[in-house]
Design a protein around this motif. Structure first.
Motif, PDB file in Angstrom:
ATOM      1  N   LYS A   1       0.834  -1.213   0.000  1.00  0.00           N
ATOM      2  CA  LYS A   1       0.000   0.000   0.000  1.00  0.00           C
ATOM      3  C   LYS A   1       0.871   1.266   0.000  1.00  0.00           C
ATOM      4  CE  LYS A   1      -2.619  -1.393   3.494  1.00  0.00           C
ATOM      5  NZ  LYS A   1      -3.709  -1.321   4.468  1.00  0.00           N
ATOM      6  N   ASN A   2       2.007   1.171  -0.704  1.00  0.00           N
ATOM      7  CA  ASN A   2       2.917   2.302  -0.849  1.00  0.00           C
ATOM      8  C   ASN A   2       2.458   3.096  -2.072  1.00  0.00           C
ATOM      9  OD1 ASN A   2       5.050   4.025  -1.588  1.00  0.00           O
ATOM     10  ND2 ASN A   2       6.563   2.662  -0.673  1.00  0.00           N
ATOM     11  N   MET A   3       1.583   4.060  -1.842  1.00  0.00           N
ATOM     12  CA  MET A   3       0.945   4.774  -2.943  1.00  0.00           C
ATOM     13  C   MET A   3       1.933   5.580  -3.780  1.00  0.00           C
ATOM     14  SD  MET A   3      -1.989   3.576  -2.928  1.00  0.00           S
ATOM     15  CE  MET A   3      -2.519   4.505  -4.358  1.00  0.00           C
ATOM     16  N   ALA A   4       2.948   6.141  -3.163  1.00  0.00           N
ATOM     17  CA  ALA A   4       3.929   6.923  -3.927  1.00  0.00           C
ATOM     18  C   ALA A   4       4.627   6.033  -4.950  1.00  0.00           C
ATOM     19  CB  ALA A   4       4.939   7.579  -2.983  1.00  0.00           C
ATOM     20  N   GLN A   5       5.113   4.870  -4.515  1.00  0.00           N
ATOM     21  CA  GLN A   5       5.796   3.963  -5.441  1.00  0.00           C
ATOM     22  C   GLN A   5       4.817   3.345  -6.436  1.00  0.00           C
ATOM     23  OE1 GLN A   5       8.181   1.076  -3.382  1.00  0.00           O
ATOM     24  NE2 GLN A   5       9.636   2.608  -2.659  1.00  0.00           N
ATOM     25  N   TYR A   6       3.625   2.993  -5.970  1.00  0.00           N
ATOM     26  CA  TYR A   6       2.625   2.388  -6.846  1.00  0.00           C
ATOM     27  C   TYR A   6       2.274   3.337  -7.993  1.00  0.00           C
ATOM     28  CZ  TYR A   6      -1.908   0.635  -8.428  1.00  0.00           C
ATOM     29  OH  TYR A   6      -2.961   0.198  -9.201  1.00  0.00           O
ATOM     30  N   LEU A   7       1.922   4.565  -7.672  1.00  0.00           N
ATOM     31  CA  LEU A   7       1.535   5.528  -8.708  1.00  0.00           C
ATOM     32  C   LEU A   7       2.715   5.929  -9.587  1.00  0.00           C
ATOM     33  CD1 LEU A   7      -0.956   7.716  -6.648  1.00  0.00           C
ATOM     34  CD2 LEU A   7      -1.515   5.987  -8.390  1.00  0.00           C
ATOM     35  N   ALA A   8       3.925   5.915  -9.029  1.00  0.00           N
ATOM     36  CA  ALA A   8       5.119   6.259  -9.811  1.00  0.00           C
ATOM     37  C   ALA A   8       5.431   5.190 -10.860  1.00  0.00           C
ATOM     38  CB  ALA A   8       6.309   6.457  -8.883  1.00  0.00           C
ATOM     39  N   ALA A   9       4.819   4.015 -10.754  1.00  0.00           N
ATOM     40  CA  ALA A   9       5.035   2.955 -11.738  1.00  0.00           C
ATOM     41  C   ALA A   9       4.274   3.212 -13.036  1.00  0.00           C
ATOM     42  CB  ALA A   9       4.620   1.605 -11.154  1.00  0.00           C
ATOM     43  N   TYR A  10       3.397   4.216 -13.024  1.00  0.00           N
ATOM     44  CA  TYR A  10       2.580   4.537 -14.195  1.00  0.00           C
ATOM     45  C   TYR A  10       3.136   5.763 -14.911  1.00  0.00           C
ATOM     46  CZ  TYR A  10      -0.857   1.233 -12.435  1.00  0.00           C
ATOM     47  OH  TYR A  10      -1.486   0.097 -12.014  1.00  0.00           O
ATOM     48  N   ASP A  11       3.225   5.652 -16.232  1.00  0.00           N
ATOM     49  CA  ASP A  11       3.704   6.749 -17.062  1.00  0.00           C
ATOM     50  C   ASP A  11       2.689   7.898 -17.056  1.00  0.00           C
ATOM     51  OD1 ASP A  11       5.774   7.490 -19.234  1.00  0.00           O
ATOM     52  OD2 ASP A  11       3.857   7.834 -20.247  1.00  0.00           O
ATOM     53  N   LYS A  12       3.165   9.097 -17.300  1.00  0.00           N
ATOM     54  CA  LYS A  12       2.258  10.258 -17.347  1.00  0.00           C
ATOM     55  C   LYS A  12       1.221  10.105 -18.450  1.00  0.00           C
ATOM     56  CE  LYS A  12       5.481  12.842 -20.091  1.00  0.00           C
ATOM     57  NZ  LYS A  12       5.726  13.597 -21.043  1.00  0.00           N
ATOM     58  N   ASN A  13       1.498   9.273 -19.457  1.00  0.00           N
ATOM     59  CA  ASN A  13       0.550   9.041 -20.551  1.00  0.00           C
ATOM     60  C   ASN A  13      -0.254   7.762 -20.367  1.00  0.00           C
ATOM     61  OD1 ASN A  13       1.338  11.374 -22.028  1.00  0.00           O
ATOM     62  ND2 ASN A  13       3.182  10.285 -22.657  1.00  0.00           N
ATOM     63  N   PHE A  14      -0.343   7.272 -19.129  1.00  0.00           N
ATOM     64  CA  PHE A  14      -1.108   6.060 -18.844  1.00  0.00           C
ATOM     65  C   PHE A  14      -2.550   6.229 -19.287  1.00  0.00           C
ATOM     66  CE2 PHE A  14      -3.901   3.884 -15.688  1.00  0.00           C
ATOM     67  CZ  PHE A  14      -3.668   2.577 -16.103  1.00  0.00           C
ATOM     68  N   GLU A  15      -3.061   5.200 -19.982  1.00  0.00           N
ATOM     69  CA  GLU A  15      -4.456   5.220 -20.448  1.00  0.00           C
ATOM     70  C   GLU A  15      -5.355   4.804 -19.289  1.00  0.00           C
ATOM     71  OE1 GLU A  15      -5.166   2.951 -24.035  1.00  0.00           O
ATOM     72  OE2 GLU A  15      -3.208   3.548 -24.847  1.00  0.00           O
ATOM     73  N   THR A  16      -5.964   5.781 -18.642  1.00  0.00           N
ATOM     74  CA  THR A  16      -6.833   5.481 -17.508  1.00  0.00           C
ATOM     75  C   THR A  16      -8.107   4.794 -17.995  1.00  0.00           C
ATOM     76  OG1 THR A  16      -7.852   7.654 -17.675  1.00  0.00           O
ATOM     77  CG2 THR A  16      -5.987   7.450 -16.169  1.00  0.00           C
ATOM     78  N   PRO A  17      -8.682   3.913 -17.197  1.00  0.00           N
ATOM     79  CA  PRO A  17      -9.912   3.241 -17.611  1.00  0.00           C
ATOM     80  C   PRO A  17     -11.081   4.220 -17.663  1.00  0.00           C
ATOM     81  CG  PRO A  17      -9.295   2.607 -15.372  1.00  0.00           C
ATOM     82  CD  PRO A  17      -8.195   3.464 -15.898  1.00  0.00           C
TER      83      PRO A  17
END
Length: 148
Positions: A55-71
């Motif tokens: 539940k490390n949100m900083a690392q989790y969200l940092a794994a996604y590119d700024k151009n991530f295709e959100t659902p």
């Protein structure tokens, strides 16, 4: 009168006729997975799953590119807020990756695996595909899909 001890003569080992030649250690070629970036992608995907489990949100969200295709064409900020609520609100989360297969070519990669997700009373085993792109020296998720 005691007889004096006779001196012991120690012969020196004969000198080698040729100097010893140092043989360099044989270094095996690196595995193919390193050459195409697959190992780096695998490490990035496993770090993403570990951050999620912890539940490390900083690392989790940092794994996604700024151009991530959100659902559902959500804004990135709405998607991040939704992920925070769904992840931090759980008392425990476990994300295990099974049968992870990675293919990488250039700065793009695909990771396919079975995801064993457990959180509180929920347990889901599903197939997942992550599409990643290399940004600088990091592999980041640009698309995520389940099923198939």
């Amino acid at each position: 009168m005691p007889t004096p001890a006779k001196p012991v003569i120690v012969a020196a080992a004969p000198a080698p006729s040729k100097p010893a030649v140092a043989v360099p250690p044989v270094t095996p070629p690196p595995p193919a997975v390193i050459a195409d970036g697959s190992r780096e992608v695998e490490l990035a995907v496993r770090a993403w799953a570990r951050a999620w489990s912890e539940k490390n949100m900083a690392q989790y969200l940092a794994a996604y590119d700024k151009n991530f295709e959100t659902p559902g064409q959500q804004s990135r900020s709405a998607w991040e807020q939704d992920r925070r609520l769904r992840i931090v609100g759980k008392s425990r989360i476990s994300v295990d990756l099974l049968e992870l297969q990675v293919s990488a070519k250039g700065n793009r990669a695909v990771a396919k695996f079975r995801q064993d997700y457990k959180a509180d009373a929920l347990a889901i085993l599903s197939r997942k595909t992550l599409e990643l792109v290399k940004t600088g020296d990091r592999w980041l998720i640009v698309k995520e899909s389940s099923g198939g």
